[in-house]
Structure formats: structure tokens, C-alpha cells
Design an enzyme around this catalytic site. Structure first.
Site, PDB file in Angstrom:
ATOM      1  N   GLU A 195    -104.277  33.686 -32.262  1.00  0.00           N
ATOM      2  CA  GLU A 195    -103.309  32.437 -32.233  1.00  0.00           C
ATOM      3  C   GLU A 195    -104.431  31.463 -32.914  1.00  0.00           C
ATOM      4  O   GLU A 195    -103.788  30.309 -32.684  1.00  0.00           O
ATOM      5  CB  GLU A 195    -102.949  32.241 -30.957  1.00  0.00           C
ATOM      6  CG  GLU A 195    -102.114  33.160 -30.373  1.00  0.00           C
ATOM      7  CD  GLU A 195    -100.691  33.145 -30.932  1.00  0.00           C
ATOM      8  OE1 GLU A 195     -99.702  32.312 -30.686  1.00  0.00           O
ATOM      9  OE2 GLU A 195    -100.325  34.106 -31.915  1.00  0.00           O
ATOM     10  N   GLN A 205    -103.714  38.074 -17.572  1.00  0.00           N
ATOM     11  CA  GLN A 205    -104.999  38.645 -18.200  1.00  0.00           C
ATOM     12  C   GLN A 205    -106.063  38.934 -17.416  1.00  0.00           C
ATOM     13  O   GLN A 205    -106.450  37.757 -16.779  1.00  0.00           O
ATOM     14  CB  GLN A 205    -105.356  37.694 -19.344  1.00  0.00           C
ATOM     15  CG  GLN A 205    -106.548  37.812 -20.101  1.00  0.00           C
ATOM     16  CD  GLN A 205    -106.782  36.756 -21.062  1.00  0.00           C
ATOM     17  OE1 GLN A 205    -107.467  35.899 -20.581  1.00  0.00           O
ATOM     18  NE2 GLN A 205    -106.682  36.836 -22.327  1.00  0.00           N
ATOM     19  N   GLY A 206    -106.464  39.834 -17.289  1.00  0.00           N
ATOM     20  CA  GLY A 206    -107.574  40.383 -16.199  1.00  0.00           C
ATOM     21  C   GLY A 206    -108.940  40.511 -16.930  1.00  0.00           C
ATOM     22  O   GLY A 206    -109.377  41.672 -17.338  1.00  0.00           O
ATOM     23  N   TYR A 207    -109.466  39.299 -17.246  1.00  0.00           N
ATOM     24  CA  TYR A 207    -110.719  39.492 -17.921  1.00  0.00           C
ATOM     25  C   TYR A 207    -111.917  39.094 -16.967  1.00  0.00           C
ATOM     26  O   TYR A 207    -112.921  39.783 -16.374  1.00  0.00           O
ATOM     27  CB  TYR A 207    -111.104  38.437 -18.898  1.00  0.00           C
ATOM     28  CG  TYR A 207    -110.114  38.950 -20.142  1.00  0.00           C
ATOM     29  CD1 TYR A 207    -110.323  38.471 -21.343  1.00  0.00           C
ATOM     30  CD2 TYR A 207    -109.507  40.118 -20.293  1.00  0.00           C
ATOM     31  CE1 TYR A 207    -109.691  38.825 -22.766  1.00  0.00           C
ATOM     32  CE2 TYR A 207    -108.636  40.552 -21.693  1.00  0.00           C
ATOM     33  CZ  TYR A 207    -109.010  40.011 -22.626  1.00  0.00           C
ATOM     34  OH  TYR A 207    -108.421  40.271 -23.877  1.00  0.00           O
ATOM     35  N   SER A 208    -111.785  37.779 -16.399  1.00  0.00           N
ATOM     36  CA  SER A 208    -113.218  37.263 -15.663  1.00  0.00           C
ATOM     37  C   SER A 208    -113.205  37.825 -14.335  1.00  0.00           C
ATOM     38  O   SER A 208    -112.237  38.350 -13.637  1.00  0.00           O
ATOM     39  CB  SER A 208    -112.903  35.607 -15.380  1.00  0.00           C
ATOM     40  OG  SER A 208    -112.844  34.991 -16.643  1.00  0.00           O
TER      41      SER A 208
END
Lengths: 393, 363
Positions: free
Chosen positions: A245, A127-130
Site C-alpha cells: 500500500e 496481524q500477529g507480528y510483534s
């Protein structure tokens, strides 16, 4: 009020329990050395095995290859999973977030391309968020996706990207319109981690291993067909993705904490101070009683959440409360464990003579991250104050 | 799996809430004089017989339904010896095999002719009891015995005392032997079961009291402006109240579970009652304290009435046992060699005994 499950649900529970009891030992679980338990290769092997035997996509609709289990059975599955001390896989983000996101928001092409491979655990997702300058204020992210014809050219950097070094694909948030207000200029993209221009650099964690990374994108070409949802419509999708989830995500962590408390009690009973056991110390006893109440209440609260989701499915700030409560109680448990260890707390978790294979030292360190990842405790308190209580923003 | 109030229970709650709102609005003086009027209302509404068996004239419902009443009583700081009459007495009746005198007392209570008060032994050996203006009988744990006794007050010498919670007036019986013995529990188990029901109901009242003051506090934080904005927009205030909310919801969960466990006589019912008493008993004074803090200076005035919540939760947290004792009891049970104490889920899925009727079962 009824805190029991139906006879059919209990039969399902027995089925899960039996399957896990039969299959886990071949992979070394549950009695495996605590150091080996965390090995990503071993976890991947187990995850592959589960997927081969149909235990994937348990929350996905059947039409997309999932088991389409009703919510209470998902809860039961995760309770038994953690009770059996089965390890968390390394494709949790694919199974738990990206998969359900594509089910709801993906194009047919994206679903056909990606969902079966997640179900068979053939492609691992990160997951590439921060970013270095976008943590709690994620919407201020600056990784840029510039449209050129039928591709986006991606430039920027992500950080804290778990298992990026093992991943095949990355779902990420990038800015497609720098002129728009920050929440309205972001797109949700699917990026091939093996594409030219993607560079992964490991970050060594406090605990010594490097499970997370910096990921640099240098002129990486991302086909427009790999954008999920509308251009500049990525933020609402990311928000929705985080809610998929909410009824089940913390169940295995809570059950694991119950097991940890049991182990801590055994530890306290087996350690002596002078002529008495540590477990006879009234201060220790009080702290254990409080942890017992925390664990019990959080497990019971998940049944209140389950009931609400089954009867109304109206999203509330439940997950903020759950995450905050669990992470802080978990820190207290590990704090107490270090206290109970006595002189053994001087040893690092990798020392050859450390008690319990160093599980307490390792988890003590790891819990320092749990109040920060997936939304800091400060952010969770803001969400509770604003959404559960209605205090002004 | 259904861990919230049913639609019927919500309807039940709304009816209680409406009746209480009307009655409490009518009462100008909260310091004791409204108790008689409220008691008559309670009798007329059938609240006193919620847990009494149907053959005794009650509704035959369980603790899960009674706690609905108790949350509402807590919300409005209702005066009255509710606990002794609507929870402890029915629990006493169902715990005892020979019930002649208790049947007569129950009927008399439902008719509004007798009123039971909960007594507590003082450090001078006298018995503190509440609502001397109403009470005809007292329920007390005799010193040195693991039992509960119901006695009639009759002409026993009493003296008024000034109560910490002025909404629940207090007096003391100088010599308990002046009070004729009506009934006594036969064994420890019965005494504990009755006390557990009382502790859970008191904990439910704490929940209601705390919910009310938290709501008032959130409202206040939205309208009180300082430094050019509502104080509720400051993170220090947000975080303080978020913490309070978490503790409130934790306590609420523990109370609902304890009521369910009591109704179903599960293996963990006693431990569940300890958990509810410990959780709610500590949460009450803490939460009210946080709410007072957010209110600033006015919280310290008598006139604001906010202190009444503090006085009420202090009293409730020590009803039939202190949080400190509950924590010690939890530690003892959890640290016993019998590790099954931790597996509450086993108790949940394998409830022993016949489940009590709930309002959701009513036709």
C-alpha cells in the site's frame, strides 16, 4: 510537470465524492460526535456498507474480485475518502495487506477461501507480528510452529494485536526452523482466531480504550494448507506485504491532517488570551505556518511518489520517509493544539464539558503511538540512511 | 499527473551538468576570476535565454525548466550573476507591457555585451550588487516602493566590498541616482511576480548546493574510519543525515511545486513561492551545518572548501527576501479569513492562465 488530473480522473473523483456525501450521513458521519466516530461497531457497519456497494478491493486485480483501479484513481479515492471525514474501517489489515498478499503469494485454495470474504467484509483480520521480545527486531520472534504431519502446532504470544478481539482470522509470522539463521526460519501462517487454544487478552491503551491485545497460542493446530508461500520463506513475504500500500496508505492520514489543521486554526481564532485571539500570537502563527508547510509538502510529495510508482514501480525507501515525516508532524500539530486549548487542556477527552468532544486530547495521546507503530522513527531513520543515502549498515 | 522531470528535461539537465563539470574543473581559482569564462560559456550554451520569449531570442521556456539550470549551478557553486539575467530580466520583460528598452537590454545580454546584477539596498542607502567586473546594469527595489527598477551603472561611483560569499564578488553603488533609469515595474503585482520567480530559482540553487555537499558527506562517512568502523555506520551519524535528507526532499518538493504554480499562474502561486523560499531558505544553512558536523575538524578549514557551501546558502536564503519574512507571509495568508489558502489541490486542478511551454513540449 503537471499537477492536474485528467478529466476522466476528475469525473471519477466527483463520483466518489457524491457517493460518500449521499451515503455517510445515514451512519452519522461526518458531523458525528468525535467519541462515537471511533466506535468499532459503527466503523464496521460503515465498512460493510462500502463493501456491499462495491467499494472494496480497489487496488486488487479484477480477476480476484477487485476494482483494479489504476494507482492515480486509488489516490483520488483515498483523498476524497478522508476529505469526506469517512471513518477508517476495522478490517484495514484484511483489505490492505492480507488480501494483496494472497493475490500474489497465496495458493488458489487460499484465494478462493479468503478473498471473497474479505471483499464482503465477512471475515475480519488481525496481524500477529510483534511479540514482547520482538518489536523493532521482529526477525528475532520466537512464537513456534512445530510441524507434525499436516498441521503446525503453534505456541507463543503476540502483542499489540489490533482488533484481535473482533477478528476471525490472524495472519502471523512464526518460527518453523529454530536452527536456521533468524530471517530464514520464519513462516507466514493463517490462523483461525476461533480455534481451540487461542486466547485474546485486551490491553488498555493510554487513551482509555482497549483496541489492541495480547494473543496467546497454546497448542493451536494450523493446517499446513494455511501456510502462505514456502516453509521458512515467510520473511520475504512479510516484507513484500508491507510494501503493497506504499503509494496510498498515508494519503487519507495526510488529508485528515489537513482537515485537522483547518480545525486547529478555527480553534486558535476562537480562543482568546486577554483581549487578543490566540491566533494573533506571533509564536502560534509561526507554528501554524510551519504545520501548513509540512502538510502541503507531504501531500505534494505523495504526488512525486505516485509519479515514480506509475513510471517505474521500482520500490524505494519512500514509505519510510512518508511515515516518519507524517507521524512527527502530526505530533507537533497535537502539541500545538494542547497549547492553544489553554485551561481546557486540563480536561480529559471523556469529560462532559471538554471542547470539540475531546478530539484534541485524544489525538494528542494517540499521536504518541504513531512514531512507534508500523516501524519506529529510529528504524525509519536507519532505513532512510541506509537505503536512500547508502550509508554503511 | 506527472510530478517529476520529463525525459527531455533530464537530458537538458545532463547536458548542463557535463558542460559545467568541464568548465569548473578548468577553473583553478574559485574566488571570482572564473566568472567571465563561465559567463561566456553560459551565453554560448543559451542558458541566459531559457526564460526569455522566443521573439526576444530566448527559448521561451518556464521556471520549471530554469530550475534545472539552477540546481546544477548550485551543485558546483558556479560564480556569476545568473539570477538577474536568466530569471529576473525575462520575468520583467514578460510582466511589462511596453518593452522597448528591455528588449534592447535582453538582446544585449544574450550577446554578452550587457550584464544585469541584482542589487540590494544597504543600511547606509548604498546599493550592494554582485560581479562588478561583469555588471553593466543593476536591478533593485527602490526604497519605500513596491516596485523594481532596472538602471544602467554607467560611470556611477562604486566601491568594492569583501563578500561573505567569495565566489560572488560584491561592490556597492554609492548613489543610485547616478544610474540612469531604464525601466520600472508598473504595479505591485508585477514586482511580486518577478521576485517570486527569483526566489524560486534561488531556492532551486540551494537544493543543488545542498545535494552536492550531502553527497560528499555520505561519501566521507563511508571512508572515514574511527573506532574500527566507518563513521557512517554509527546511528548518530545516520540519523543526523537522514534528518537532513528529509528536509532536503521537503524543500525540493516545495520548489518544484512553486515553479509549476508560477508557470501556470495559479491562485496559490505567491503562497507557493513563500513556501519554497521559507523551506529552502531554512533548510540550506541547517543541512550544510549538519554536513560540516559530520566532517569533523577539517570542515573548519578554509582549504577544505566546505565553508563555501555554507556561505553560498546563506546568501541564497536571503535573496529577494528572508526566510523570516516568508514565514510571516505564509502565516498571514493561511490565517486570513479566506480559508481556501489551504486547499492547494484546488489550485492544482484548476490552473489559471496558459501553461508555459516546458522542455518536454519541445519538438
Amino acid at each position: 510537470m503537471d499537477l492536474s488530473f485528467s478529466a476522466e480522473d476528475e469525473r471519477f473523483r466527483a463520483e466518489v465524492r457524491d457517493w460518500l456525501a449521499r451515503e455517510l450521513p445515514a451512519f452519522g458521519y461526518p458531523d458525528i460526535d468525535q467519541r462515537r466516530r471511533r466506535d468499532p461497531e459503527l466503523r464496521r457497519a460503515w465498512e460493510d456498507h462500502m463493501c456491499r456497494h462495491g467499494w472494496s478491493g480497489i487496488s486488487w486485480p479484477a480477476e480476484f474480485g477487485g476494482k483494479g483501479l489504476p494507482l492515480q484513481r486509488q489516490v483520488i479515492f483515498w483523498e476524497e475518502y478522508a476529505s469526506a471525514d469517512a471513518p477508517m474501517g476495522i478490517n484495514v489489515l484484511g483489505h490492505g495487506i492480507l488480501g494483496p498478499t494472497l493475490v500474489v503469494y497465496g495458493s488458489d485454495e487460499q484465494r478462493n477461501r479468503f478473498l471473497p470474504r474479505i471483499l464482503r467484509n465477512e471475515e475480519i483480520w488481525c496481524q500477529g507480528y510483534s511479540e514482547p521480545n520482538a518489536g523493532s527486531d521482529l526477525a528475532s520472534l520466537t512464537t513456534r510452529a512445530e510441524r507434525r504431519g499436516d498441521v503446525y502446532v503453534l505456541n507463543g504470544q503476540k502483542v499489540w494485536t489490533s482488533f484481535a478481539h473482533l477478528s476471525d482470522w490472524c495472519f502471523l509470522l512464526a518460527r518453523t526452523d529454530p536452527e536456521a539463521p533468524k530471517h530464514k526460519g520464519i513462516s507466514f501462517l493463517l490462523v483461525d482466531m476461533h480455534a481451540p487454544g487461542v486466547e485474546v487478552r485486551p490491553i488498555v491503551q493510554m487513551t482509555g480504550e482497549a483496541d489492541f491485545n495480547e494473543v496467546y497460542f497454546n497448542d493451536v493446530e494450523v493446517p499446513v494448507a494455511m501456510r502462505v508461500g514456502a516453509e521458512n520463506g515467510g520473511w520475504p513475504i512479510a516484507m513484500a506485504a508491507s510494501a503493497f500500500e506504499r503509494g496510498t496508505y498515508f494519503i487519507p492520514r495526510q488529508v485528515r491532517m489537513q482537515r485537522e489543521l483547518e480545525a486547529l486554526i478555527r480553534l486558535a481564532k476562537s480562543r482568546n488570551e486577554g483581549s487578543a485571539a490566540v491566533a494573533d500570537d506571533p509564536v502560534v502563527r509561526d507554528r501554524i505556518a510551519r504545520l501548513y508547510v509540512d502538510v502541503t509538502v507531504m501531500r505534494l510529495h505523495s504526488y512525486r511518489t505516485l509519479t515514480q510508482l506509475m513510471t517505474s514501480d521500482v520500490p524505494g525507501p519512500e514509505s519510510s520517509y512518508t511515515k516518519l515525516f507524517w507521524s512527527e508532524a502530526h505530533q507537533e500539530l497535537m502539541n500545538l493544539a494542547m497549547d492553544v486549548l489553554g485551561a481546557d487542556a486540563l480536561l480529559d477527552h471523556e469529560d462532559a464539558h471538554v471542547a470539540d468532544h475531546g478530539r484534541w486530547q485524544y489525538d494528542y495521546l494517540y499521536t504518541r503511538a504513531e512514531t512507534i507503530l508500523a516501524g519506529t522513527s529510529e528504524i525509519q531513520r536507519n532505513v532512510i540512511a541506509e537505503r536512500a543515502l547508502g550509508l554503511p549498515r | 499527473m506527472y510530478f517529476q522531470f520529463s525525459d527531455q528535461q533530464v537530458t537538458f539537465r545532463d547536458a548542463i551538468r557535463r558542460a559545467l563539470d568541464v568548465e569548473m574543473a578548468r577553473q583553478s581559482n574559485r574566488e571570482g576570476e572564473g566568472a567571465r569564462a563561465l559567463w561566456q560559456l553560459a551565453g554560448a550554451q543559451g542558458w541566459l535565454g531559457i526564460m526569455l520569449p522566443e521573439e526576444c531570442g530566448g527559448l521561451g521556456l518556464g521556471l520549471c525548466d530554469a530550475l534545472i539550470l539552477y540546481e546544477e549551478l548550485g551543485q558546483v557553486l558556479a560564480p556569476g550573476p545568473f539570477l538577474a539575467n536568466s530569471v529576473l530580466l525575462p520575468a520583467f520583460v514578460t510582466s511589462c507591457s511596453s518593452t522597448g528598452p528591455l528588449d534592447a537590454l535582453s538582446s544585449s545580454v544574450l550577446a554578452g555585451e550587457s550584464v544585469l546584477a541584482l542589487g540590494e539596498v544597504s543600511d547606509r542607502g548604498t546599493i550592494y550588487f554582485d560581479h562588478p567586473g561583469l555588471a553593466t546594469h543593476v536591478l533593485v527595489a527602490p526604497a519605500g516602493k513596491n516596485a523594481l527598477a532596472i538602471r544602467s551603472i554607467g560611470n556611477a561611483k562604486t566601491r568594492d566590498r569583501k563578500a561573505f560569499d567569495p565566489t560572488q564578488p560584491l561592490a556597492e553603488i554609492m548613489d543610485i541616482d547616478d544610474c540612469e533609469l531604464l525601466a520600472e515595474t508598473a504595479d505591485c503585482a508585477a514586482a511580486h511576480r518577478i521576485c517570486d520567480a527569483g526566489r524560486v530559482a534561488a531556492a532551486a540553487e540551494i537544493i543543488g548546493c545542498c545535494e552536492a555537499i550531502l553527497r560528499k558527506t555520505v561519501d566521507y562517512a563511508g571512508v572515514r574510519h574511527q573506532f574500527g568502523q566507518p563513521i557512517g555506520s554509527f546511528q548518530a551519524i545516520k540519523h543526523r543525515l537522514a534528518n537532513a535528507y528529509i528536509r532536503l526532499e521537503n524543500a525540493r518538493t516545495s520548489v518544484y511545486y512553486a515553479a509549476w504554480a508560477w508557470d501556470n499562474s495559479t491562485a496559490q502561486a505567491e503562497l507557493a513561492a513563500d513556501v519554497a523560499a521559507a523551506c529552502a531558505g531554512e533548510m540550506g544553512p541547517y543541512l550544510v551545518g549538519e554536513c560540516l558536523q559530520v566532517h569533523g575538524g577539517i570542515s573548519f578549514t578554509w582549504e577544505s572548501g566546505l565553508h563555501l557551501h555554507l556561505r553560498r546558502v546563506q546568501r541564497l536564503s536571503r535573496t529577494l527576501g528572508t526566510p523570516r519574512r516568508a514565514w510571516r507571509s505564509i502565516a498571514e495568508r493561511v490565517l486570513r479569513d479566506d480559508a481556501s489558502a489551504l486547499d492547494f489541490a484546488a489550485g492544482a486542478s484548476a490552473a489559471q492562465g496558459k501553461p508555459a511551454r516546458q522542455a518536454s513540449d519541445a519538438v
